[in-house]
Design a protein around this motif. Structure first.
Motif, PDB file in Angstrom:
ATOM      1  N   THR A   7      -9.998  -6.324  12.141  1.00 39.99           N
ATOM      2  CA  THR A   7     -10.043  -6.774  13.539  1.00 39.99           C
ATOM      3  C   THR A   7     -11.124  -7.841  13.886  1.00 39.99           C
ATOM      4  O   THR A   7     -10.953  -8.650  14.823  1.00 39.99           O
ATOM      5  N   LYS A   8     -11.839  -8.124  12.675  1.00 37.28           N
ATOM      6  CA  LYS A   8     -12.943  -9.325  12.863  1.00 37.28           C
ATOM      7  C   LYS A   8     -12.861 -10.137  11.482  1.00 37.28           C
ATOM      8  O   LYS A   8     -12.625  -9.470  10.445  1.00 37.28           O
ATOM      9  N   VAL A   9     -13.303 -11.333  11.372  1.00 41.50           N
ATOM     10  CA  VAL A   9     -13.560 -11.876  10.145  1.00 41.50           C
ATOM     11  C   VAL A   9     -14.965 -12.352  10.343  1.00 41.50           C
ATOM     12  O   VAL A   9     -15.610 -12.858  11.454  1.00 41.50           O
ATOM     13  N   TRP A  10     -15.795 -12.579   9.135  1.00 40.95           N
ATOM     14  CA  TRP A  10     -17.230 -12.825   9.173  1.00 40.95           C
ATOM     15  C   TRP A  10     -17.405 -13.615   7.979  1.00 40.95           C
ATOM     16  O   TRP A  10     -17.235 -12.959   6.870  1.00 40.95           O
ATOM     17  N   THR A  55     -26.915 -12.343  11.026  1.00 38.70           N
ATOM     18  CA  THR A  55     -27.156 -11.386  12.142  1.00 38.70           C
ATOM     19  C   THR A  55     -25.971 -11.180  12.996  1.00 38.70           C
ATOM     20  O   THR A  55     -25.889 -10.448  14.031  1.00 38.70           O
ATOM     21  N   THR A  56     -24.921 -11.903  12.861  1.00 33.79           N
ATOM     22  CA  THR A  56     -23.786 -11.887  13.776  1.00 33.79           C
ATOM     23  C   THR A  56     -23.028 -10.823  14.034  1.00 33.79           C
ATOM     24  O   THR A  56     -22.607 -10.169  15.197  1.00 33.79           O
ATOM     25  N   PRO A  57     -22.859  -9.680  13.046  1.00 30.41           N
ATOM     26  CA  PRO A  57     -22.334  -8.440  13.369  1.00 30.41           C
ATOM     27  C   PRO A  57     -23.184  -7.484  14.278  1.00 30.41           C
ATOM     28  O   PRO A  57     -22.719  -6.508  14.923  1.00 30.41           O
ATOM     29  N   HIS A  58     -24.407  -7.616  14.298  1.00 28.55           N
ATOM     30  CA  HIS A  58     -25.225  -7.203  15.253  1.00 28.55           C
ATOM     31  C   HIS A  58     -24.881  -7.207  16.495  1.00 28.55           C
ATOM     32  O   HIS A  58     -25.236  -6.256  17.494  1.00 28.55           O
ATOM     33  N   GLY A  59     -24.262  -8.215  16.982  1.00 28.53           N
ATOM     34  CA  GLY A  59     -23.771  -8.713  18.215  1.00 28.53           C
ATOM     35  C   GLY A  59     -22.508  -7.902  18.571  1.00 28.53           C
ATOM     36  O   GLY A  59     -22.084  -8.005  19.916  1.00 28.53           O
ATOM     37  N   TRP A  60     -21.733  -7.288  17.775  1.00 22.25           N
ATOM     38  CA  TRP A  60     -20.687  -6.739  17.952  1.00 22.25           C
ATOM     39  C   TRP A  60     -20.714  -5.039  18.239  1.00 22.25           C
ATOM     40  O   TRP A  60     -21.022  -4.467  17.383  1.00 22.25           O
ATOM     41  N   HIS A  61     -20.704  -4.829  19.552  1.00 21.85           N
ATOM     42  CA  HIS A  61     -21.031  -3.351  19.778  1.00 21.85           C
ATOM     43  C   HIS A  61     -20.005  -2.292  19.525  1.00 21.85           C
ATOM     44  O   HIS A  61     -20.306  -1.212  19.293  1.00 21.85           O
ATOM     45  N   GLN A  62     -18.823  -2.880  19.846  1.00 27.15           N
ATOM     46  CA  GLN A  62     -17.612  -1.928  19.491  1.00 27.15           C
ATOM     47  C   GLN A  62     -17.391  -1.733  17.904  1.00 27.15           C
ATOM     48  O   GLN A  62     -17.571  -2.802  17.237  1.00 27.15           O
ATOM     49  N   PRO A  63     -17.059  -0.707  17.496  1.00 24.47           N
ATOM     50  CA  PRO A  63     -16.695  -0.690  16.070  1.00 24.47           C
ATOM     51  C   PRO A  63     -15.590  -1.547  15.703  1.00 24.47           C
ATOM     52  O   PRO A  63     -14.653  -1.680  16.196  1.00 24.47           O
ATOM     53  N   GLU A  64     -15.791  -2.361  14.565  1.00 22.88           N
ATOM     54  CA  GLU A  64     -14.954  -3.270  13.981  1.00 22.88           C
ATOM     55  C   GLU A  64     -14.684  -3.012  12.514  1.00 22.88           C
ATOM     56  O   GLU A  64     -15.335  -2.316  11.632  1.00 22.88           O
ATOM     57  N   ARG A  65     -13.292  -3.326  11.970  1.00 20.94           N
ATOM     58  CA  ARG A  65     -12.893  -3.589  10.671  1.00 20.94           C
ATOM     59  C   ARG A  65     -13.204  -5.144  10.264  1.00 20.94           C
ATOM     60  O   ARG A  65     -12.246  -5.822  10.646  1.00 20.94           O
ATOM     61  N   ILE A  66     -14.143  -5.332   9.601  1.00 27.09           N
ATOM     62  CA  ILE A  66     -14.473  -6.671   9.410  1.00 27.09           C
ATOM     63  C   ILE A  66     -14.176  -7.117   7.898  1.00 27.09           C
ATOM     64  O   ILE A  66     -14.544  -6.676   6.962  1.00 27.09           O
ATOM     65  N   PHE A  67     -13.341  -8.111   7.968  1.00 26.46           N
ATOM     66  CA  PHE A  67     -13.117  -9.043   6.601  1.00 26.46           C
ATOM     67  C   PHE A  67     -14.060  -9.801   6.406  1.00 26.46           C
ATOM     68  O   PHE A  67     -14.235 -10.889   6.917  1.00 26.46           O
ATOM     69  N   VAL A  68     -14.889  -9.505   5.135  1.00 26.39           N
ATOM     70  CA  VAL A  68     -16.197 -10.413   4.668  1.00 26.39           C
ATOM     71  C   VAL A  68     -15.574 -11.746   4.059  1.00 26.39           C
ATOM     72  O   VAL A  68     -14.847 -11.424   2.837  1.00 26.39           O
ATOM     73  N   ASN A  69     -15.894 -13.058   4.471  1.00 25.84           N
ATOM     74  CA  ASN A  69     -15.542 -14.082   3.617  1.00 25.84           C
ATOM     75  C   ASN A  69     -14.054 -14.190   3.538  1.00 25.84           C
ATOM     76  O   ASN A  69     -13.638 -14.389   2.563  1.00 25.84           O
TER      77      ASN A  69
END
Length: 260
Positions: free
Chosen positions: A10-13, A69-83
């Motif tokens: 749901t997100k990329v970081w 620290t970016t993911p700290h600002g995402w308050h709803q649960p996310e599935r994050i693809f790192v890199n």
């Protein structure tokens, strides 16, 4: 750090950007092409060029500690693809930086982090020096049977809560693939102009192997070559065009199949 069209996230970081091609699966790397475009647009994160033999304009390995620290600002649960635009286990990413990425994951347990690497050997070597949070999944990319050793390296990382294999772009059958202790398998064809074709039998074999080993299968897309033949969307990701037996998108840990 944005919403994504990737079917399983749901997100990329991207705490780092840039990479170097290491195997045939990298040949038509979407991230390399995107980095060139982003450099031309003036994006600050993509101004370092990589070695032209293995990388390209805007795709030199670069760390971005200001994004940790970016993911700290995402308050709803996310599935994050790192890199999505790099490889966290690239040789030039310091172990201390990898540790800080893992610390961010541990500090934000509402999210699930998916880390995917082709540098499986380095992963296995440094795994014992990392603190593994329960919400961080680790995977390796395997495009053909020539790279099945990456799965063996992954299997050795017994600290991870979830281990997964990404067979994308799938460039041939994965004969001999052992999915013991592997929780999840993603399969997908290649996208973009000149995409190399995917044979449906290769995907069917992977689904059968998942069933045999108790691994959750997720068929992401059938690729641009298949889509062109069948008048489907450009990546072959719309499963309404697919044979019924390939319409499977499951997550590990007993999650239900997901329809997109």
């Amino acid at each position: 750090m944005a919403d994504t069209s990737i079917e399983w996230a749901t997100k990329v970081w991207n705490p780092s950007t840039g990479c170097d091609r290491v195997s045939p699966g990298c040949h038509k790397c979407y991230a390399l092409t995107m980095a060139r475009r982003l450099k031309a647009m003036g994006s600050a994160k993509y101004q370092v060029d990589g070695d032209p033999r293995t990388s390209g304009p805007g795709f030199g390995l670069t760390l971005h500690p200001d994004t940790l620290t970016t993911p700290h600002g995402w308050h709803q649960p996310e599935r994050i693809f790192v890199n999505s635009m790099s490889d966290l286990f690239h040789a030039r990413v310091p172990l201390e930086f990898v540790q800080r990425v893992f610390e961010t994951a541990a500090a934000t347990p509402q999210h699930t982090y998916m880390v995917l690497t082709k540098r499986a050997r380095r992963l296995s070597r440094v795994a014992s020096r990392l603190e593994w949070p329960e919400n961080l999944w680790i995977g390796v990319s395997v495009e053909s049977a020539d790279y099945l050793d990456r799965v063996d390296d992954l299997r050795a990382v017994d600290q991870a809560a979830v281990r997964f294999v990404s067979a994308e772009p799938l460039l041939g059958p994965l004969d001999g693939l052992d999915l013991s202790w592997i929780d999840w398998l993603i399969a997908g064809g290649e996208s973009g102009p000149g995409a190399r074709p995917l044979a449906l039998e290769w995907v069917r074999d992977l689904i059968a192997r998942c069933d045999r080993w108790g691994t959750a299968p997720f068929v992401k897309q059938l690729g641009a070559a298949w889509a062109k033949q069948h008048g489907a969307d450009s990546k072959g990701g719309d499963w309404s065009y697919w044979p019924a037996d390939l319409r499977v998108r499951e997550y590990p840990l007993g999650a239900e199949a997901v329809t997109r």
